[in-house]
Scaffold this active site. Sequence first.
Site, PDB file in Angstrom:
ATOM      1  N   SER A 180     -14.956   1.554   5.158  1.00 18.05           N
ATOM      2  CA  SER A 180     -14.202   1.138   6.335  1.00 18.05           C
ATOM      3  C   SER A 180     -14.429   1.982   7.569  1.00 18.05           C
ATOM      4  O   SER A 180     -14.185   1.524   8.688  1.00 18.05           O
ATOM      5  CB  SER A 180     -12.707   1.127   6.006  1.00 18.05           C
ATOM      6  N   HIS A 208     -13.030  -4.830   3.361  1.00 13.24           N
ATOM      7  CA  HIS A 208     -13.773  -5.124   4.590  1.00 13.24           C
ATOM      8  C   HIS A 208     -14.980  -6.023   4.343  1.00 13.24           C
ATOM      9  O   HIS A 208     -15.799  -6.216   5.239  1.00 13.24           O
ATOM     10  CB  HIS A 208     -14.210  -3.821   5.256  1.00 13.24           C
ATOM     11  N   LYS A 239      -6.944  -8.703   6.442  1.00 16.74           N
ATOM     12  CA  LYS A 239      -8.017  -8.409   7.388  1.00 16.74           C
ATOM     13  C   LYS A 239      -8.676  -9.727   7.804  1.00 16.74           C
ATOM     14  O   LYS A 239      -8.114 -10.461   8.602  1.00 16.74           O
ATOM     15  CB  LYS A 239      -8.994  -7.398   6.788  1.00 16.74           C
TER      16      LYS A 239
END
Length: 392
Positions: A180, A208, A239
Amino acid sequence: MKGFEYLQEQLDEMKDQGTFRELIPLESAQGSKVTIKGKEVIQLSSNNYLGLTSHPRMVKAAEEANEKYGVGTGSVRTIAGTLQMHEDFEEKLAKFKHTEAALVFQSGFTTNQGVLSSILGKEDVVISDELNHASIIDGIRLTKAGRKIYKHVDMESLEEALKESGDFRTRLIVTDGVFSMDGNIAPLPEIVELAEKYDALVMVDDAHASGVLGDNGRGTVNHFNLDGRVHIQVGTLSKAIGVLGGYVASTQTLKDYLIHKGRPFLFSTSHPPAVTAANDAAIDVLLEEPELIEKLWDNTKFFKKGLEDLGFDTGISETPVTPVMVGDDALTHKLSDQLFEEGVFAQGIVFPTVQRGMGRVRTIVTAEHSKEELQEALDAFGRAGKKLGIIK
């Protein structure tokens, strides 16, 4: 009130070093531009990769769920808080991830804590990349298992750790899929090969990578054509998915075990109906609107090249997570502040989130950004970087 003087001393020291930061409230919806302190700025710090936080299909699904089921569930999943929509979504998610089953937790952080703390005992060992996410580190701290740390994405170091841990009942290799802070991708094929060679399990945190890599955003396992060869996939719904939550995708055996032993799952109220419905709709968006991921990567290439052409160091990034390496913590925050003056919101990341001397302004472009906005942001980076002497 007396008693917290020692904490205030540490805060004062952070202020003296220029590393203390206030929370920054947004005054608008999340998007390619946001309003902060009454000023509209280009947003380059959110994890809203695909712009799904305000996708019409997801907003509608949330509104309909609110109307039908209310705003909360009133219980944990194991007592009276499991709605049929929770199980339907988990079935859809497992199918999407090409796994036998999936279980949703309240966040990605609690998913890592719940999985690691419950499945490992003193007879086992966890082997972790040194730059894994804090939630993995904290999850490991909650176990009684043996611990080995291998050098970042270093397969020789990983193999040495595997060789040294042959006496344990279970060896679990844990890695981020996409790291990340640096934006690089774990060498998953090599990790899986070593795991199979030494009869170890593999756990990948795809926070991610979910919605970013793989077919329709299925993650790094699918990206590397490793479906069925990775034992545990952890992901986030907060996310690229744009809502809230975390999940583990694996076997039915692991799901059933976590329902009974995963403490964050056992002792947390289940997701509100609106959250679950919006997450469910997000899977449909990923399957039916692949152009969002295509635009995300097109924007990523454009912005990354622009930063490098300006003379900035973007490290080892291979993904939309693109750090602008600065080094000094105070200078990192000065760059972030100067960018805000120039109309760009890009947060500085310093110790303890990253190692000392490795401060960076971490940028994340999204599918929502236009090329014009990204060029405007690049121009701002150029002016700010020159003013602070970071680039010539």
